[in-house]
Design a protein around this motif. Sequence first.
Motif, PDB file in Angstrom:
ATOM      1  N   TYR A 123       0.864  -1.324   0.107  1.00  0.00           N
ATOM      2  CA  TYR A 123      -0.024   0.071   0.062  1.00  0.00           C
ATOM      3  C   TYR A 123       0.764   1.244  -0.093  1.00  0.00           C
ATOM      4  N   PHE A 124       2.398   1.279   0.300  1.00  0.00           N
ATOM      5  CA  PHE A 124       3.008   2.393   0.417  1.00  0.00           C
ATOM      6  C   PHE A 124       4.516   2.209   0.280  1.00  0.00           C
ATOM      7  N   ASN A 125       4.655   2.885  -1.002  1.00  0.00           N
ATOM      8  CA  ASN A 125       6.251   2.641  -1.363  1.00  0.00           C
ATOM      9  C   ASN A 125       6.629   4.083  -2.096  1.00  0.00           C
ATOM     10  N   VAL A 126       8.132   4.550  -1.525  1.00  0.00           N
ATOM     11  CA  VAL A 126       8.572   5.593  -1.833  1.00  0.00           C
ATOM     12  C   VAL A 126       9.638   5.441  -2.936  1.00  0.00           C
ATOM     13  N   TRP A 127       9.717   6.158  -3.984  1.00  0.00           N
ATOM     14  CA  TRP A 127      10.643   6.388  -5.076  1.00  0.00           C
ATOM     15  C   TRP A 127      11.268   7.563  -4.988  1.00  0.00           C
ATOM     16  N   ALA A 128      12.440   7.793  -5.295  1.00  0.00           N
ATOM     17  CA  ALA A 128      13.305   8.911  -5.292  1.00  0.00           C
ATOM     18  C   ALA A 128      14.459   8.916  -6.333  1.00  0.00           C
ATOM     19  N   GLY A 129      14.616   9.925  -6.961  1.00  0.00           N
ATOM     20  CA  GLY A 129      15.719   9.841  -7.970  1.00  0.00           C
ATOM     21  C   GLY A 129      15.285  10.504  -9.253  1.00  0.00           C
ATOM     22  N   ARG A 130      15.640   9.831 -10.346  1.00  0.00           N
ATOM     23  CA  ARG A 130      15.248  10.161 -11.729  1.00  0.00           C
ATOM     24  C   ARG A 130      14.254   8.730 -12.404  1.00  0.00           C
ATOM     25  N   PHE A 131      13.100   9.003 -12.626  1.00  0.00           N
ATOM     26  CA  PHE A 131      12.362   7.985 -13.008  1.00  0.00           C
ATOM     27  C   PHE A 131      11.206   8.584 -13.941  1.00  0.00           C
ATOM     28  N   LEU A 132      10.142   7.688 -14.268  1.00  0.00           N
ATOM     29  CA  LEU A 132       8.810   8.105 -15.053  1.00  0.00           C
ATOM     30  C   LEU A 132       7.894   8.664 -13.808  1.00  0.00           C
ATOM     31  N   PRO A 133       7.578   9.955 -14.022  1.00  0.00           N
ATOM     32  CA  PRO A 133       6.664  10.324 -13.064  1.00  0.00           C
ATOM     33  C   PRO A 133       5.060   9.600 -13.257  1.00  0.00           C
ATOM     34  N   PRO A 134       4.319   9.746 -12.212  1.00  0.00           N
ATOM     35  CA  PRO A 134       2.856   9.391 -12.411  1.00  0.00           C
ATOM     36  C   PRO A 134       2.371  10.175 -13.554  1.00  0.00           C
ATOM     37  N   SER A 135       2.243   9.318 -14.774  1.00  0.00           N
ATOM     38  CA  SER A 135       1.670   9.782 -15.947  1.00  0.00           C
ATOM     39  C   SER A 135       0.616   8.844 -16.723  1.00  0.00           C
ATOM     40  N   ASP A 136       0.446   8.742 -17.875  1.00  0.00           N
ATOM     41  CA  ASP A 136      -0.527   8.193 -18.920  1.00  0.00           C
ATOM     42  C   ASP A 136       0.014   6.543 -18.968  1.00  0.00           C
ATOM     43  N   ARG A 137      -0.948   5.698 -19.318  1.00  0.00           N
ATOM     44  CA  ARG A 137      -0.294   4.423 -19.793  1.00  0.00           C
ATOM     45  C   ARG A 137       1.032   4.507 -20.803  1.00  0.00           C
ATOM     46  N   SER A 138       0.573   5.125 -22.038  1.00  0.00           N
ATOM     47  CA  SER A 138       1.513   5.298 -23.158  1.00  0.00           C
ATOM     48  C   SER A 138       3.039   5.567 -22.232  1.00  0.00           C
ATOM     49  N   ASN A 139       3.471   6.698 -21.335  1.00  0.00           N
ATOM     50  CA  ASN A 139       4.548   6.944 -20.924  1.00  0.00           C
ATOM     51  C   ASN A 139       5.089   5.898 -19.922  1.00  0.00           C
ATOM     52  N   LEU A 140       4.225   5.071 -19.035  1.00  0.00           N
ATOM     53  CA  LEU A 140       4.494   4.041 -18.168  1.00  0.00           C
ATOM     54  C   LEU A 140       4.788   2.796 -18.860  1.00  0.00           C
ATOM     55  N   SER A 141       4.367   2.431 -20.187  1.00  0.00           N
ATOM     56  CA  SER A 141       4.823   1.442 -20.992  1.00  0.00           C
ATOM     57  C   SER A 141       6.038   1.652 -21.656  1.00  0.00           C
ATOM     58  N   GLY A 142       6.522   2.917 -21.920  1.00  0.00           N
ATOM     59  CA  GLY A 142       7.601   3.214 -22.738  1.00  0.00           C
ATOM     60  C   GLY A 142       7.649   2.541 -24.057  1.00  0.00           C
ATOM     61  N   PRO A 143       8.553   2.789 -24.892  1.00  0.00           N
ATOM     62  CA  PRO A 143       8.616   2.447 -26.305  1.00  0.00           C
ATOM     63  C   PRO A 143       8.540   0.830 -26.404  1.00  0.00           C
ATOM     64  N   TYR A 144       9.455   0.302 -25.518  1.00  0.00           N
ATOM     65  CA  TYR A 144       9.207  -1.318 -25.370  1.00  0.00           C
ATOM     66  C   TYR A 144       8.055  -1.890 -25.145  1.00  0.00           C
ATOM     67  N   TYR A 145       7.246  -1.297 -24.605  1.00  0.00           N
ATOM     68  CA  TYR A 145       6.015  -2.028 -23.991  1.00  0.00           C
ATOM     69  C   TYR A 145       4.733  -1.401 -24.597  1.00  0.00           C
ATOM     70  N   LEU A 146       4.859  -0.529 -25.535  1.00  0.00           N
ATOM     71  CA  LEU A 146       3.764  -0.237 -26.336  1.00  0.00           C
ATOM     72  C   LEU A 146       3.300  -1.300 -27.174  1.00  0.00           C
ATOM     73  N   ASN A 147       2.198  -0.948 -27.767  1.00  0.00           N
ATOM     74  CA  ASN A 147       1.500  -1.885 -28.693  1.00  0.00           C
ATOM     75  C   ASN A 147       1.879  -1.613 -30.252  1.00  0.00           C
ATOM     76  N   SER A 148       2.220  -0.147 -30.277  1.00  0.00           N
ATOM     77  CA  SER A 148       2.473   0.261 -31.586  1.00  0.00           C
ATOM     78  C   SER A 148       3.926   0.781 -31.818  1.00  0.00           C
ATOM     79  N   TRP A 149       4.626   0.933 -32.778  1.00  0.00           N
ATOM     80  CA  TRP A 149       6.011   1.257 -32.997  1.00  0.00           C
ATOM     81  C   TRP A 149       6.135   2.461 -32.356  1.00  0.00           C
ATOM     82  N   ASP A 150       5.637   3.524 -32.762  1.00  0.00           N
ATOM     83  CA  ASP A 150       5.913   5.020 -32.532  1.00  0.00           C
ATOM     84  C   ASP A 150       5.185   5.322 -31.411  1.00  0.00           C
ATOM     85  N   PHE A 151       5.719   6.214 -30.651  1.00  0.00           N
ATOM     86  CA  PHE A 151       4.890   6.837 -29.242  1.00  0.00           C
ATOM     87  C   PHE A 151       4.059   7.872 -29.748  1.00  0.00           C
ATOM     88  N   PRO A 152       2.795   7.830 -29.172  1.00  0.00           N
ATOM     89  CA  PRO A 152       1.716   8.723 -29.572  1.00  0.00           C
ATOM     90  C   PRO A 152       2.097  10.079 -29.738  1.00  0.00           C
TER      91      PRO A 152
END
Length: 377
Positions: A123-152
């Motif tokens: 229920y509670f985790n803390v992350w600090a440093g450089r990483f993906l902010p809370p954002s949309d599904r496409s950004n949290l998938s990144g290019p390697y885990y998208l269904n399409s080749w190009d990022f929207p």
Amino acid sequence: MTRFRRNNLFGWLGGSAAVLGLFTMMPVPSHAGGTIKIDDDRSISVGVGLRTSFNAIEGQAPDGTSRSKDFALDSARLFVSGQMLRSVSFEFNTEIGDDAGAGIGGGDVEIMDAVLKFAVNDYFNVWAGRFLPPSDRSNLSGPYYLNSWDFPFVQNYPNLAVGRDNGAAIWGQINKGQFKYQVGAFEGLGDIAAGPNQSDSLLYAGRLVLNLWDPEPGYYNSSTYYGDMKVLAFGLTAMAQSDAVGTAATPGDFSGWSLDVLAESELGGAGVGTIEGAYYDYDTDNIAASIPQGNGYFLLVSYLLPQKMGAGKLQPIVRYQSFETDPANVEHTRMDFGLNYIISGHNARISALFFSDDPGGAASDFNGFKLGLQFQI
């Protein structure tokens, strides 16, 4: 609207089919690598990822009229992660690529992720440093885990590089990811000598996810699971930062929000159907900025065929994107027609893509073809 050149299109599709046919005769690549265990609490894991493509785009040759014919290194990544204590882990990833993000190109290596992770409980985790902010599904998938080749292109949330930013976040999940929350504070935009953010205000970001079918555990997600999960997920994201755009004399605030939906299910032995969509809205106080003010959306449909062809399965895919800037009311649209050859999920795939792009306004429309290869271990 874009005028499709029939002969060129058939030639491209024929060449793509030949290339895909060649790979259907290849054996599935064996993947090595993994985790080095130090003791019961400590371990380290190493992996690599590569995305490379051939691009032929109308009007993009040096003469400004001919079709470009370029080989691109879209991404080359080194993944390092590890466990330091029972409740403390880290992630360190690098990126190199021709068009992977700000500061990347010409052989430069970028620190993509460098994050410490403190896990208290589900229920509670803390992350600090450089990483993906809370954002949309496409950004949290990144290019390697998208269904399409190009990022929207309709995704325009601010970031430092490759969708990442420096900051800290807390997040948690209920029932292994049936419901997830993420909220954090990040560097954001404008805190430079002549920039608008003279008070050094932070960017605040938050995301809520509800999974009605199978849960999606963890901070990250994918845009397809190739039938390994039955997913009906709704995600709501919001970001805001004061004095993020403009100049020191005339600063403006940024705010943005989005709603994304993913529905994917195995169709009783008849393949896997996927529908993904997202809506975005950005406000920059009517000040021109690197983030366009306006709203946009995309809708994607794909179908993974059930039978194997050689080492993998074919997956036709169609995606439509639209973004309308405000107050200029210029609409930018793009249609993608793709064919993925899925060898080993997100670890090995080949993508052929034809797209038609209309930037709107006085800009000329154009089309293009891409053939991409992705492998990671």
